[in-house]
Design a protein around this motif. Sequence first.
Motif, PDB file in Angstrom:
ATOM      1  N   GLU A 325     -59.213  28.304  16.675  1.00 56.50           N
ATOM      2  CA  GLU A 325     -59.362  27.534  17.916  1.00 56.50           C
ATOM      3  C   GLU A 325     -58.746  28.243  19.106  1.00 56.50           C
ATOM      4  O   GLU A 325     -59.046  27.902  20.252  1.00 56.50           O
ATOM      5  N   ILE A 326     -57.880  29.251  18.858  1.00 52.25           N
ATOM      6  CA  ILE A 326     -57.241  29.995  19.945  1.00 52.25           C
ATOM      7  C   ILE A 326     -57.930  31.327  20.194  1.00 52.25           C
ATOM      8  O   ILE A 326     -58.214  31.699  21.326  1.00 52.25           O
ATOM      9  N   GLU A 327     -58.227  32.050  19.122  1.00 48.37           N
ATOM     10  CA  GLU A 327     -58.740  33.412  19.280  1.00 48.37           C
ATOM     11  C   GLU A 327     -60.003  33.621  18.462  1.00 48.37           C
ATOM     12  O   GLU A 327     -60.090  33.190  17.312  1.00 48.37           O
ATOM     13  N   GLN A 328     -60.964  34.294  19.072  1.00 49.05           N
ATOM     14  CA  GLN A 328     -62.177  34.729  18.379  1.00 49.05           C
ATOM     15  C   GLN A 328     -62.355  36.216  18.697  1.00 49.05           C
ATOM     16  O   GLN A 328     -62.273  36.612  19.862  1.00 49.05           O
ATOM     17  N   ALA A 329     -62.553  37.022  17.642  1.00 46.67           N
ATOM     18  CA  ALA A 329     -62.568  38.461  17.871  1.00 46.67           C
ATOM     19  C   ALA A 329     -63.485  39.166  16.892  1.00 46.67           C
ATOM     20  O   ALA A 329     -63.686  38.722  15.756  1.00 46.67           O
ATOM     21  N   VAL A 330     -64.039  40.297  17.359  1.00 52.50           N
ATOM     22  CA  VAL A 330     -64.761  41.258  16.526  1.00 52.50           C
ATOM     23  C   VAL A 330     -64.018  42.580  16.676  1.00 52.50           C
ATOM     24  O   VAL A 330     -63.809  43.058  17.806  1.00 52.50           O
ATOM     25  N   GLU A 331     -63.633  43.166  15.549  1.00 54.53           N
ATOM     26  CA  GLU A 331     -62.812  44.373  15.583  1.00 54.53           C
ATOM     27  C   GLU A 331     -63.419  45.458  14.708  1.00 54.53           C
ATOM     28  O   GLU A 331     -63.983  45.186  13.640  1.00 54.53           O
ATOM     29  N   GLY A 332     -63.309  46.672  15.151  1.00 50.70           N
ATOM     30  CA  GLY A 332     -63.673  47.838  14.357  1.00 50.70           C
ATOM     31  C   GLY A 332     -62.553  48.857  14.451  1.00 50.70           C
ATOM     32  O   GLY A 332     -61.881  48.956  15.493  1.00 50.70           O
ATOM     33  N   GLU A 333     -62.336  49.608  13.367  1.00 57.70           N
ATOM     34  CA  GLU A 333     -61.241  50.584  13.384  1.00 57.70           C
ATOM     35  C   GLU A 333     -61.595  51.785  12.513  1.00 57.70           C
ATOM     36  O   GLU A 333     -62.099  51.632  11.395  1.00 57.70           O
ATOM     37  N   PHE A 334     -61.321  52.968  13.031  1.00 58.62           N
ATOM     38  CA  PHE A 334     -61.515  54.219  12.301  1.00 58.62           C
ATOM     39  C   PHE A 334     -60.155  54.893  12.153  1.00 58.62           C
ATOM     40  O   PHE A 334     -59.376  54.975  13.107  1.00 58.62           O
ATOM     41  N   ARG A 335     -59.863  55.400  10.929  1.00 63.10           N
ATOM     42  CA  ARG A 335     -58.607  56.096  10.655  1.00 63.10           C
ATOM     43  C   ARG A 335     -58.903  57.479  10.078  1.00 63.10           C
ATOM     44  O   ARG A 335     -59.637  57.599   9.095  1.00 63.10           O
ATOM     45  N   GLN A 336     -58.310  58.486  10.689  1.00 59.57           N
ATOM     46  CA  GLN A 336     -58.420  59.859  10.214  1.00 59.57           C
ATOM     47  C   GLN A 336     -57.033  60.331   9.798  1.00 59.57           C
ATOM     48  O   GLN A 336     -56.183  60.652  10.630  1.00 59.57           O
ATOM     49  N   ARG A 354     -61.887  36.786  22.654  1.00 57.73           N
ATOM     50  CA  ARG A 354     -61.658  35.711  23.610  1.00 57.73           C
ATOM     51  C   ARG A 354     -60.402  34.983  23.155  1.00 57.73           C
ATOM     52  O   ARG A 354     -60.289  34.607  21.982  1.00 57.73           O
ATOM     53  N   ASP A 355     -59.461  34.809  24.077  1.00 56.52           N
ATOM     54  CA  ASP A 355     -58.171  34.216  23.762  1.00 56.52           C
ATOM     55  C   ASP A 355     -57.959  33.002  24.666  1.00 56.52           C
ATOM     56  O   ASP A 355     -57.897  33.144  25.893  1.00 56.52           O
ATOM     57  N   ASP A 356     -57.871  31.815  24.049  1.00 58.24           N
ATOM     58  CA  ASP A 356     -57.682  30.572  24.804  1.00 58.24           C
ATOM     59  C   ASP A 356     -56.229  30.135  24.693  1.00 58.24           C
ATOM     60  O   ASP A 356     -55.822  29.538  23.683  1.00 58.24           O
ATOM     61  N   GLU A 357     -55.448  30.434  25.714  1.00 59.22           N
ATOM     62  CA  GLU A 357     -54.032  30.074  25.740  1.00 59.22           C
ATOM     63  C   GLU A 357     -53.838  28.803  26.550  1.00 59.22           C
ATOM     64  O   GLU A 357     -54.743  28.378  27.293  1.00 59.22           O
ATOM     65  N   PRO A 358     -52.650  28.156  26.428  1.00 58.11           N
ATOM     66  CA  PRO A 358     -52.442  26.901  27.155  1.00 58.11           C
ATOM     67  C   PRO A 358     -52.605  27.019  28.663  1.00 58.11           C
ATOM     68  O   PRO A 358     -53.047  26.068  29.319  1.00 58.11           O
ATOM     69  N   LEU A 494     -46.935  41.034  37.173  1.00 57.24           N
ATOM     70  CA  LEU A 494     -47.626  41.271  35.909  1.00 57.24           C
ATOM     71  C   LEU A 494     -48.901  40.440  35.860  1.00 57.24           C
ATOM     72  O   LEU A 494     -48.907  39.278  36.273  1.00 57.24           O
ATOM     73  N   PRO A 495     -50.006  41.009  35.351  1.00 57.14           N
ATOM     74  CA  PRO A 495     -51.198  40.176  35.177  1.00 57.14           C
ATOM     75  C   PRO A 495     -50.932  39.069  34.162  1.00 57.14           C
ATOM     76  O   PRO A 495     -50.071  39.195  33.293  1.00 57.14           O
ATOM     77  N   MET A 496     -51.688  37.994  34.283  1.00 53.69           N
ATOM     78  CA  MET A 496     -51.460  36.827  33.445  1.00 53.69           C
ATOM     79  C   MET A 496     -51.504  37.174  31.960  1.00 53.69           C
ATOM     80  O   MET A 496     -50.732  36.656  31.157  1.00 53.69           O
ATOM     81  N   PHE A 497     -52.389  38.070  31.572  1.00 53.90           N
ATOM     82  CA  PHE A 497     -52.562  38.386  30.158  1.00 53.90           C
ATOM     83  C   PHE A 497     -51.513  39.348  29.619  1.00 53.90           C
ATOM     84  O   PHE A 497     -51.561  39.733  28.458  1.00 53.90           O
TER      85      PHE A 497
END
Length: 613
Positions: A325-336, A354-358, A494-497
């Motif tokens: 309910e707070i965060e929805q994310a798609v992540e990809g990561e490559f490690r060498q 997308r991050d829904d904070e108070p 500082l930016p809000m995020f």
Amino acid sequence: MWLRWSVLAFVILCRSSAAAVMLDDLPPGAAYVVAAVRIEGAAGVSAAKLRSVMQTRVPPWYAPWKRWLEPPIFEPHLLRGDLERLRAWLRESGRYEATVDYDLLPDGDRVTVVIVVREGAVVAVGSVIVEPVDFAPTAAERAALRAEVPLALGAPFVQADYDAGRDRLQRWLERRGFAYARVEKSALVDTATHEAAIRYRLTRGGPAVFGITFVTGTNQVAMRLVRREIAYRQGDRYDPAKLDETQARIFGLRLFRSVLVRPRNLDEHSGTVDIAVSVVEGPPREIVAGIGYGLEDGVRGQLRWQHNDFFGGGRQLGFRLKGSEIEQAVEGEFRQPYFLHPQQTLIAPLTQLRDDEPGFTVARIRFAPRVERKLMPQLTVAAGYGIEYDDLSNVPSATVARFAGGRDAYVARGIVSSLRAVIERNTTVDLLDPRQGSVLNLALEQAGGPWQGAYSFYTAVLDAKKYAPLPGNRVLAGRIRLGVGDGFGQSRDLPMFRRFFAGGINSTRGYARSMLGPLNGGGNPVGGRSLLEASIELRTPIYGAFGGVAFFDAGEVRRQAVSWTLGDLKLGTGIGVRYHTLVGPLRVDFGVPLDPPRHEPRWQIHFSIGQAF
């Protein structure tokens, strides 16, 4: 005879409260359910510990349904074995004169088992002699050898500590290159004085070096991937810790179901120890799905796919889809791995979330490659560059008005271009539920300026954690977290995020998420440029897999940068329950804020997975 058994069975089954009987008094073929197991007479040892030694037991109080679904059947042969196990355990804890008897209290088809313990005198450690046979240690070495023996003079003579002393002395010698060391132990127990005289005889033997390493079990995985994880070189002084490190590093490739690293020719006493590495390959790809629930983020889940040998070389490519309910994310990561250096790894993550904070909502896409280097087994540094696009929304106008420079300086969306660095020292062993060791982490970020972008700022966060084991399998855990940041150049704040927030399940408990710190006129969190958090927590076992905690948290968020003051600290305290599982402890905390914000509850329930820190 049959009349005697018939009368006895009638008496046992019909009386609601029967006198104590023995095993031989029970009628043959009679079936009983264990109603309870009582321990009587135990003073120096806990009844719970004695019950844990037994196989005759009833379901725990927190699983009452098992009493109906799986009623515990009374097995006479198990009780006879329990009596022997209890006597052996009491002897091994220093109670050589202890006796264990029992009573059975039948009541219909149920029976209560009463274990009667008479502990007797406790045998104490009278003397401990560490006797080198073929070498003369220095005074410092002699003190170090004695420190390896966990038996203290005057303490109960415990078999486990006696055995551990032998193992630790042997390990001490082996770690200094003496692969053929032998340690013999003996104990003379005087039941008249109730003291034990302990002796360890140390035969060091000749020194040894590492020889040839033989690798077996590789098929689809290139053998060179295994060999490059070997933590020693041929000709180095023998050290079993290097074998443990090698095994952990090979298993960390996530390409093998099992890894075994062991000496191959110790019996030859040749001075050169060859090593055998045996592996069993697993599938290179893995798919993991999970679902959970937390009171802050509600229902959450994730789906992860990863290839652990992408185009060979031990490269890893993974994707993860997660949501709550707070965060929805798609992540990809490559490690060498082995990027320009055996101890360096290139990590390239790409994230959209997308991050829904108070107090705000942010949509972000970020690419943040970094190079991570292990300087020592417990010390890691990382440095990298990140570029991201952030789009802020749902920021109340009352919050924007409180930014330095007000509405004219507020930037709702734009590119962040920054350099980042992290240094971490981690001496813990269990990442999910640490019980000893410490973690020290410093994270730095500088955006804008020569790196361009819509925002110019810096942040620095220092996170320190310490875990101290206490008697009774308890742990005293402490944490302190300091954060500071500010804008510069084109950005006056500082930016809000990137602002600091406190309060919630992994912060100062008793306060709602992000609600500890500056609020706007509508009661929404504004965040700040300085953060201070501290926690202390006592963790103790309760029963079986259940544990309990008592905690005290403190925290503050201030609008000014580099501004900490104890006068503004908000305090929270409470208690919690843990249920330990293979994936970490399930956690429920009841927190009470000592200075709750206006219109906020005077207590909070926090539920999640994993320790608070």
